[in-house]
Design a protein around this motif. Structure first.
Motif, mmCIF file in Angstrom:
data_model
loop_
_atom_site.group_PDB
_atom_site.id
_atom_site.type_symbol
_atom_site.label_atom_id
_atom_site.label_comp_id
_atom_site.label_asym_id
_atom_site.label_seq_id
_atom_site.Cartn_x
_atom_site.Cartn_y
_atom_site.Cartn_z
ATOM 1 N N HIS A 188 0.818 -1.214 0.000
ATOM 2 C CA HIS A 188 0.000 0.000 0.000
ATOM 3 C C HIS A 188 0.851 1.264 0.000
ATOM 4 O O HIS A 188 0.341 2.355 -0.229
ATOM 5 C CB HIS A 188 -0.897 0.020 1.244
ATOM 6 N N GLN A 189 2.168 1.129 0.236
ATOM 7 C CA GLN A 189 3.054 2.274 0.360
ATOM 8 C C GLN A 189 3.963 2.385 -0.861
ATOM 9 O O GLN A 189 4.586 1.417 -1.278
ATOM 10 C CB GLN A 189 3.923 2.130 1.613
ATOM 11 N N GLN A 190 4.054 3.589 -1.438
ATOM 12 C CA GLN A 190 4.940 3.836 -2.564
ATOM 13 C C GLN A 190 6.331 4.246 -2.071
ATOM 14 O O GLN A 190 6.464 5.038 -1.138
ATOM 15 C CB GLN A 190 4.376 4.913 -3.478
ATOM 16 N N PHE A 191 7.365 3.688 -2.727
ATOM 17 C CA PHE A 191 8.758 3.994 -2.410
ATOM 18 C C PHE A 191 9.459 4.494 -3.671
ATOM 19 O O PHE A 191 9.191 4.011 -4.769
ATOM 20 C CB PHE A 191 9.500 2.741 -1.919
ATOM 21 N N LEU A 192 10.390 5.429 -3.483
ATOM 22 C CA LEU A 192 11.270 5.872 -4.553
ATOM 23 C C LEU A 192 12.698 5.779 -4.045
ATOM 24 O O LEU A 192 13.054 6.413 -3.040
ATOM 25 C CB LEU A 192 10.957 7.306 -4.967
ATOM 26 N N VAL A 205 7.814 -0.113 -5.675
ATOM 27 C CA VAL A 205 9.179 0.412 -5.543
ATOM 28 C C VAL A 205 9.683 0.873 -6.907
ATOM 29 O O VAL A 205 9.862 0.072 -7.825
ATOM 30 C CB VAL A 205 10.140 -0.640 -4.960
ATOM 31 N N THR A 206 9.914 2.160 -7.030
ATOM 32 C CA THR A 206 10.450 2.767 -8.250
ATOM 33 C C THR A 206 11.856 3.267 -7.948
ATOM 34 O O THR A 206 12.143 3.656 -6.807
ATOM 35 C CB THR A 206 9.550 3.926 -8.703
ATOM 36 N N ALA A 207 12.735 3.241 -8.930
ATOM 37 C CA ALA A 207 14.110 3.707 -8.728
ATOM 38 C C ALA A 207 14.459 4.753 -9.769
ATOM 39 O O ALA A 207 13.943 4.739 -10.887
ATOM 40 C CB ALA A 207 15.091 2.541 -8.810
ATOM 41 N N ALA A 245 8.163 12.083 -10.887
ATOM 42 C CA ALA A 245 7.184 12.210 -11.971
ATOM 43 C C ALA A 245 6.617 10.847 -12.346
ATOM 44 O O ALA A 245 5.413 10.702 -12.603
ATOM 45 C CB ALA A 245 7.835 12.869 -13.186
ATOM 46 N N ALA A 246 7.483 9.834 -12.394
ATOM 47 C CA ALA A 246 7.003 8.482 -12.707
ATOM 48 C C ALA A 246 6.017 7.997 -11.658
ATOM 49 O O ALA A 246 4.947 7.460 -11.981
ATOM 50 C CB ALA A 246 8.189 7.525 -12.810
ATOM 51 N N VAL A 247 6.347 8.176 -10.392
ATOM 52 C CA VAL A 247 5.450 7.736 -9.319
ATOM 53 C C VAL A 247 4.119 8.477 -9.388
ATOM 54 O O VAL A 247 3.049 7.868 -9.282
ATOM 55 C CB VAL A 247 6.114 7.952 -7.946
ATOM 56 N N ARG A 252 5.160 2.838 -12.085
ATOM 57 C CA ARG A 252 5.777 2.394 -10.842
ATOM 58 C C ARG A 252 6.363 0.995 -10.962
ATOM 59 O O ARG A 252 6.005 0.251 -11.857
ATOM 60 C CB ARG A 252 4.747 2.444 -9.709
ATOM 61 N N GLY A 253 7.272 0.673 -10.054
ATOM 62 C CA GLY A 253 7.912 -0.625 -10.103
ATOM 63 C C GLY A 253 8.920 -0.742 -11.224
ATOM 64 O O GLY A 253 9.246 -1.840 -11.669
ATOM 65 N N ILE A 254 9.446 0.392 -11.681
ATOM 66 C CA ILE A 254 10.384 0.430 -12.809
ATOM 67 C C ILE A 254 11.641 1.197 -12.391
ATOM 68 O O ILE A 254 11.726 1.724 -11.279
ATOM 69 C CB ILE A 254 9.757 1.098 -14.039
ATOM 70 N N VAL A 255 12.597 1.259 -13.310
ATOM 71 C CA VAL A 255 13.787 2.088 -13.124
ATOM 72 C C VAL A 255 13.729 3.233 -14.122
ATOM 73 O O VAL A 255 13.517 3.027 -15.324
ATOM 74 C CB VAL A 255 15.075 1.275 -13.356
ATOM 75 N N VAL A 256 13.902 4.435 -13.627
ATOM 76 C CA VAL A 256 13.961 5.644 -14.461
ATOM 77 C C VAL A 256 15.423 6.017 -14.580
ATOM 78 O O VAL A 256 16.070 6.380 -13.588
ATOM 79 C CB VAL A 256 13.136 6.781 -13.839
#
Length: 259
Positions: A188-192, A205-207, A245-247, A252-256
């Motif tokens: 439920h929690q978004q991470f960058l 989890v986005t990076a 911006a991606a989040v 999400r769940g990708i690498v930028v």
């Protein structure tokens, strides 16, 4: 802060298919139980409000990604609207394509770091400054959660989740493994993650990386040659903005990957 632009045209080495075992099993199990209980106690309305930045209409968005009307607009070339990135994929945004995206009013962030990294590691200090500058410019509320030592890193991730922010931004290599351990139990929690990445991220989890960054955890090769000199204020700011911006636009769940 000026809007920054970046592009990277070559992908790094493939990810390994499995993460090495870390000596955190008992602690992770306890954290997972606590997070599961917290998650199941949340209301649907609360979860909807916390993720509003990425769930509404894509009208006017050149990337084709969903977006909140208050998050701004992604420019052409951020992501392919005809082929949205698959989970764990890497995108290479066109320079300037994230510059029209801004967090909505009232956006809340937790900045997660290890105390030793924040004090002694120049790269981590650069990332902390980038978050502070971005937050000041965008009027984002930032709460710092710091792991006091190695034994407190799992606990720090759990505290960050318990704060229920819109986004947890993790900086510093020593928080990668603890975040990888806890994040699957906190969907439920978004991470960058900025300046590093998780080898097998879940969808929350986005990076944001660049050549010279890309640490993926103990025992795993970095996604590019590690070069602390690449951790400049300008590059960290670009990566942070592109990742945010991606989040905000539900990529999400990708690498930028930025230059």
């Amino acid at each position: 802060m000026a809007r920054h632009t970046a592009r990277h045209t070559a992908r790094h080495t493939p990810r390994p298919s499995a993460r090495p075992t870390v000596l955190l099993t008992a602690v992770v199990a306890s954290a997972a139980l606590a997070l599961t209980a917290c998650s199941t106690g949340s209301s649907d309305a609360g979860d909807t409000a916390r993720s509003a930045a990425g769930t509404s209409s894509a009208a006017g968005n050149a990337s084709g990604a969903p977006a909140s009307s208050s998050a701004g607009v992604l420019g052409a070339g951020f992501a392919d609207p005809d082929e949205p990135p698959a989970p764990e994929a890497t995108i290479h945004p066109r320079p300037g394509s994230w510059s029209g995206v801004h967090p909505p009013e009232g956006y809340r962030v937790v900045l997660l770091a290890d105390a030793g990294d924040a004090a002694d590691d120049a790269a981590t200090r650069t990332l902390v400054r980038a978050v502070g500058s971005w937050a000041a410019e965008e009027h984002v509320d930032v709460t710092r959660v710091t792991a006091s030592d190695a034994d407190d890193r799992i606990g720090a991730v759990t505290r960050a989740v318990d704060a229920r922010p819109d986004l947890v931004i993790s900086v510093g290599d020593h928080m990668v493994d603890p975040l990888a351990a806890v994040s699957p139990s906190a969907l439920h929690q978004q991470f960058l993650v900025v300046g590093a990445e998780i080898a097998e991220p879940t969808s929350n989890v986005t990076a944001a990386d660049w050549t010279g960054a890309g640490f993926r955890g103990e025992g795993l090769g970095a996604s590019s040659h590690h070069d602390p000199a690449t951790f400049t204020d300008e590059r960290a700011g670009r990566a942070l903005r592109a990742g945010a911006a991606a989040v905000l636009h539900d990529l999400r769940g990708i690498v930028v990957w930025v230059r």
